[in-house]
Scaffold this active site. Structure first.
Site, short mmCIF file in Angstrom:
data_model
loop_
_atom_site.label_atom_id
_atom_site.label_comp_id
_atom_site.label_asym_id
_atom_site.label_seq_id
_atom_site.Cartn_x
_atom_site.Cartn_y
_atom_site.Cartn_z
N LYS A 274 -4.72 -10.72 8.34
CA LYS A 274 -5.94 -10.03 8.04
C LYS A 274 -6.84 -10.59 6.90
CE LYS A 274 -3.63 -5.99 6.93
NZ LYS A 274 -2.40 -6.63 6.94
N ARG B 220 -4.35 4.12 4.80
CA ARG B 220 -2.93 3.75 5.14
C ARG B 220 -1.93 4.94 5.79
NH1 ARG B 220 -0.79 -0.89 2.75
NH2 ARG B 220 -2.03 -1.86 1.02
N ARG C 79 6.12 -19.41 3.99
CA ARG C 79 5.03 -19.62 2.93
C ARG C 79 5.72 -20.31 1.83
NH1 ARG C 79 2.53 -13.48 2.59
NH2 ARG C 79 1.03 -13.73 4.27
N ARG D 66 8.35 -17.76 -2.85
CA ARG D 66 8.14 -16.75 -3.81
C ARG D 66 9.04 -15.53 -3.31
NH1 ARG D 66 2.01 -14.99 -3.58
NH2 ARG D 66 2.68 -14.53 -1.46
N ARG E 170 8.91 -4.89 4.09
CA ARG E 170 7.27 -4.78 4.30
C ARG E 170 7.09 -4.54 5.55
NH1 ARG E 170 4.44 -10.13 2.09
NH2 ARG E 170 2.61 -8.95 2.58
#
Length: 214
Positions: free
Chosen positions: A13, A88, A127, A160, A171
């Site tokens: 996104k 949301r 990542r 991270r 998530r």
């Protein structure tokens, strides 16, 4: 152009938002940015939001809606906007529809990014960030020239906490539970446009523009 970006974490996104904002010359609006701005400026809505956040509670839907409506009434939104992270919930979507109807507007599209679970996990857990300069990499999609070392400054790359498999799974689960029902809601309203976000990001962007029009 008035559009909503919908899709799980890792769907791309953010990448598409940058391209769409530049293409259509409209602001990208996220609830996080709205919260920070109102809190920094000490507005009444910002103070209320801060109270909930300080106590570790989620900001109630009604307050989130009020903050977003206040933002959408500002001058830079006159010709459209790109909503990222809002709505949301079904309640938020219904309130947004009411607001739009009251102002003689409607959504041009709800852009839904479809990505398989394993692809999402690969993107999220791959990542890496440079400890020294903050440059971003991905072990598969944007790998450094030397594994674990930043191309720009030679600093050490790290994963991270937000990008561990456990966090990524959580998530995605939160998204499926709270936000995915919006797919059904916007399918019924006719606003939903589905895009296969497993394709190259430039291809996805071209498909979105073709659907929205120049």
């Amino acid at each position: 152009m008035r559009a909503v970006l919908l899709g799980p974490p890792g769907a791309g996104k953010g990448t598409q938002a940058v391209k769409l904002v530049e293409k259509y010359n409209v602001p990208q609006i996220s609830t996080g940015d709205i919260f920070r701005k109102n809190i920094k400026e000490g507005t009444e809505l910002g103070k209320k939001a801060q109270e909930y956040m300080n106590s570790g509670q989620l900001v109630p839907d009604e307050l989130v809606v009020d903050l977003v409506k206040d933002r959408l009434m500002q001058d830079d939104c006159a010709n459209g906007y790109l909503l990222d992270g809002f709505p949301r919930t079904i309640f938020q979507a219904q309130e947004l529809d009411k607001f739009l109807a009251e102002n003689g507007q409607k959504l041009d599209a709800v852009i839904n990014f479809e990505v398989g679970y394993e692809t999402l996990m690969e993107r999220l857990t791959g990542r890496r960030i440079c400890k020294k300069c903050g440059a971003g990499y991905h072990i598969k999609n944007i790998p450094p020239k030397v594994e674990g070392i930043c191309d720009k400054c030679g600093g050490e790359l790290e994963q991270r906490k937000d990008d561990t498999r456990e966090t990524a799974e959580n998530r995605i689960a939160v998204y499926e539970e709270s936000t995915a029902p919006l797919i059904g809601y916007y399918t019924e309203t006719g606003a939903l446009k589905n895009f296969n976000a497993e394709k190259d990001h430039s291809v996805v962007f071209e498909e979105i523009v073709k659907e929205l029009g120049e």
